[in-house]
Scaffold this motif. Structure first.
Motif, PDB file in Angstrom:
ATOM      1  N   SER A 116       7.238   6.529  -2.293  1.00 49.85           N
ATOM      2  CA  SER A 116       6.244   6.406  -1.225  1.00 49.85           C
ATOM      3  C   SER A 116       4.941   5.846  -1.777  1.00 49.85           C
ATOM      4  O   SER A 116       4.309   4.970  -1.163  1.00 49.85           O
ATOM      5  CB  SER A 116       6.004   7.766  -0.565  1.00 49.85           C
ATOM      6  N   ALA A 117       4.538   6.332  -2.937  1.00 53.44           N
ATOM      7  CA  ALA A 117       3.311   5.840  -3.560  1.00 53.44           C
ATOM      8  C   ALA A 117       3.424   4.369  -3.945  1.00 53.44           C
ATOM      9  O   ALA A 117       2.423   3.640  -3.955  1.00 53.44           O
ATOM     10  CB  ALA A 117       2.988   6.668  -4.803  1.00 53.44           C
TER      11      ALA A 117
ATOM     12  N   THR B 277       0.823  -1.204   0.000  1.00 59.09           N
ATOM     13  CA  THR B 277       0.000   0.000   0.000  1.00 59.09           C
ATOM     14  C   THR B 277       0.861   1.260   0.000  1.00 59.09           C
ATOM     15  O   THR B 277       1.968   1.273   0.554  1.00 59.09           O
ATOM     16  CB  THR B 277      -0.917   0.019   1.223  1.00 59.09           C
ATOM     17  N   PRO B 278       0.357   2.329  -0.606  1.00 56.66           N
ATOM     18  CA  PRO B 278       1.090   3.599  -0.588  1.00 56.66           C
ATOM     19  C   PRO B 278       1.393   4.050   0.838  1.00 56.66           C
ATOM     20  O   PRO B 278       0.598   3.842   1.760  1.00 56.66           O
ATOM     21  CB  PRO B 278       0.133   4.566  -1.285  1.00 56.66           C
ATOM     22  N   GLN B 279       2.549   4.665   1.003  1.00 61.09           N
ATOM     23  CA  GLN B 279       2.994   5.143   2.302  1.00 61.09           C
ATOM     24  C   GLN B 279       2.992   6.673   2.336  1.00 61.09           C
ATOM     25  O   GLN B 279       3.104   7.326   1.291  1.00 61.09           O
ATOM     26  CB  GLN B 279       4.412   4.636   2.588  1.00 61.09           C
ATOM     27  N   PRO B 280       2.882   7.270   3.512  1.00 65.17           N
ATOM     28  CA  PRO B 280       2.976   8.739   3.600  1.00 65.17           C
ATOM     29  C   PRO B 280       4.332   9.223   3.092  1.00 65.17           C
ATOM     30  O   PRO B 280       5.352   8.579   3.328  1.00 65.17           O
ATOM     31  CB  PRO B 280       2.820   9.009   5.104  1.00 65.17           C
ATOM     32  N   VAL B 281       4.329  10.340   2.406  1.00 67.00           N
ATOM     33  CA  VAL B 281       5.581  10.910   1.905  1.00 67.00           C
ATOM     34  C   VAL B 281       6.328  11.540   3.077  1.00 67.00           C
ATOM     35  O   VAL B 281       5.788  12.411   3.762  1.00 67.00           O
ATOM     36  CB  VAL B 281       5.321  11.967   0.813  1.00 67.00           C
ATOM     37  N   PRO B 282       7.577  11.112   3.341  1.00 65.39           N
ATOM     38  CA  PRO B 282       8.316  11.688   4.468  1.00 65.39           C
ATOM     39  C   PRO B 282       8.747  13.121   4.173  1.00 65.39           C
ATOM     40  O   PRO B 282       8.764  13.543   3.007  1.00 65.39           O
ATOM     41  CB  PRO B 282       9.523  10.763   4.599  1.00 65.39           C
TER      42      PRO B 282
ATOM     43  N   MET C  75       7.141  -9.363  11.191  1.00 67.44           N
ATOM     44  CA  MET C  75       8.015  -8.502  10.406  1.00 67.44           C
ATOM     45  C   MET C  75       7.525  -7.060  10.473  1.00 67.44           C
ATOM     46  O   MET C  75       6.329  -6.790  10.399  1.00 67.44           O
ATOM     47  CB  MET C  75       8.054  -8.955   8.939  1.00 67.44           C
ATOM     48  N   ALA C  76       8.473  -6.138  10.598  1.00 62.96           N
ATOM     49  CA  ALA C  76       8.125  -4.719  10.646  1.00 62.96           C
ATOM     50  C   ALA C  76       7.798  -4.176   9.266  1.00 62.96           C
ATOM     51  O   ALA C  76       7.138  -3.141   9.138  1.00 62.96           O
ATOM     52  CB  ALA C  76       9.274  -3.924  11.252  1.00 62.96           C
ATOM     53  N   THR C  77       8.248  -4.865   8.237  1.00 55.93           N
ATOM     54  CA  THR C  77       7.998  -4.442   6.861  1.00 55.93           C
ATOM     55  C   THR C  77       7.191  -5.504   6.125  1.00 55.93           C
ATOM     56  O   THR C  77       7.211  -6.677   6.495  1.00 55.93           O
ATOM     57  CB  THR C  77       9.323  -4.203   6.108  1.00 55.93           C
ATOM     58  N   ALA C  78       6.504  -5.071   5.080  1.00 54.97           N
ATOM     59  CA  ALA C  78       5.735  -6.000   4.258  1.00 54.97           C
ATOM     60  C   ALA C  78       6.686  -6.915   3.494  1.00 54.97           C
ATOM     61  O   ALA C  78       7.856  -6.583   3.292  1.00 54.97           O
ATOM     62  CB  ALA C  78       4.863  -5.220   3.274  1.00 54.97           C
ATOM     63  N   PRO C  79       6.225  -8.094   3.057  1.00 60.92           N
ATOM     64  CA  PRO C  79       7.057  -8.937   2.205  1.00 60.92           C
ATOM     65  C   PRO C  79       7.566  -8.145   0.998  1.00 60.92           C
ATOM     66  O   PRO C  79       6.853  -7.321   0.432  1.00 60.92           O
ATOM     67  CB  PRO C  79       6.097 -10.049   1.794  1.00 60.92           C
TER      68      PRO C  79
ATOM     69  N   ALA D  90       9.242   4.972   4.796  1.00 59.30           N
ATOM     70  CA  ALA D  90       9.883   6.289   4.740  1.00 59.30           C
ATOM     71  C   ALA D  90      11.393   6.223   4.563  1.00 59.30           C
ATOM     72  O   ALA D  90      11.956   6.921   3.718  1.00 59.30           O
ATOM     73  CB  ALA D  90       9.530   7.077   6.009  1.00 59.30           C
ATOM     74  N   VAL D  91      12.085   5.373   5.352  1.00 60.58           N
ATOM     75  CA  VAL D  91      13.549   5.345   5.263  1.00 60.58           C
ATOM     76  C   VAL D  91      14.020   4.811   3.917  1.00 60.58           C
ATOM     77  O   VAL D  91      15.054   5.232   3.391  1.00 60.58           O
ATOM     78  CB  VAL D  91      14.171   4.525   6.412  1.00 60.58           C
TER      79      VAL D  91
END
Length: 313
Positions: A57-58, A35-40, A242-246, A63-64
């Protein structure tokens, strides 16, 4: 360049790379939406950087990682004197990965570590080493320091005369004390292991592997110049939160292009049927857990997986 033109560049990037990096991942019955993430917050103002930050981000990069990629897009654009929306960054110097001092690197290990079994006990380590699995990891979880030390020593003894390379997960001091071939740590462990301890491991000649879950962590791992880098989780896994998606195959392939100076291990939810696609990305090793320990006949499963590794070499 005004904001509308930067938006247009971002949309061009999304259009060019959305099918690979923003698509839904399918693996057996599992699927996960990137899914899209907020733009840092932006750290610089160049159009290429701003467009890439928004686009990445999209495409679902956290973010990192979006920041790391945006910086790489900017460096790539400066180096080539153009903003090439078709060329996803994969040049190490654009990520600040060049110019490392070889004298500060950890001991080398084989470039192709092959089938890599991540196993819960020394007994399992011995079984799979005797079954021909070339690389094994003891991932023994206990707060009992004496029990940990006994298990590590038993694992080291279990692989003697098998030719298998044994890595110990997390317990680096116990691994050194027992004379294990290598140590494997996660990103959180790099926060705990101090510079002096890292130097102790390095000068011992013990191999040192590091887990990564995206671009920022790969850059961080490179800073310590490990023996190998693990990339994951490639597919959904229930073994570890997991802190991140696959990451999926497209990201894995991009990571391999960027980090090809290292031996690379793909890990996370990789079943036998996905071996050809995972190996096609160029990784030299595939790590498995359930495919061995949950198999009705683990030795037969090991033999079969070794054949699949050979067939996809």
């Amino acid at each position: 360049m005004d904001s509308a033109e930067i938006q247009a560049l971002a949309q061009a990037l999304i259009h060019q790379h959305g099918a690979a990096f923003g698509a839904q991942l399918h693996h057996d019955a599992n699927s996960v939406e990137l899914t899209p993430q907020p733009v840092p917050p932006a750290l610089r103002g160049e159009p290429a950087y701003l467009a890439a930050l928004e686009a990445c981000s999209a495409l679902g990069f956290i973010a990192v990682d979006a920041e790391t990629l945006a910086q790489a897009w900017q460096r790539q654009s400066e180096r080539s004197n153009q903003f090439d929306v078709t060329h996803w960054p994969d040049e190490p110097r654009d990520f600040g990965l060049s110019g490392a001092d070889p004298a500060q690197a950890f001991a080398h290990c084989p470039r192709n570590l092959g089938l890599y079994g991540v196993l819960p006990t020394a007994e399992w380590v011995g079984r799979m080493a005797r079954a021909g699995v070339p690389t094994v990891q003891l991932r023994f979880k206990s707060d009992d320091k004496a029990a940990v030390a006994r298990e590590i020593k038993a694992a080291v003894d279990a692989v003697k005369d098998t030719g298998a390379h044994l890595f110990i997960n997390d317990h680096w001091q116990g691994a050194l004390d027992a004379g294990a071939y290598g140590i494997h740590v996660g990103q959180e462990d790099l926060d705990v292991i101090g510079h002096r301890d890292l130097e102790t491991i390095r000068t011992s000649g013990t191999r040192f592997g590091v887990s990564t879950h995206g671009y920022a962590e790969m850059v961080r791992a490179h800073a310590v110049q490990p023996s190998y880098i693990a990339l994951g989780a490639v597919f959904p896994t229930t073994l570890k939160k997991m802190a991140t998606a696959p990451q999926g195959l497209a990201r894995l392939a991009a990571y391999v292009r960027l980090m090809k100076q290292y031996p690379l291990v793909a890990i996370g939810g990789i079943s036998e049927d996905m071996f050809p696609a995972v190996r096609a990305t160029g990784v030299g090793s595939v790590a498995v857990v359930r495919a061995l320990v949950n198999a009705p006949d683990p030795e037969a499963a090991a033999k079969h997986l070794l054949e699949r590794m050979q067939a996809t070499a």
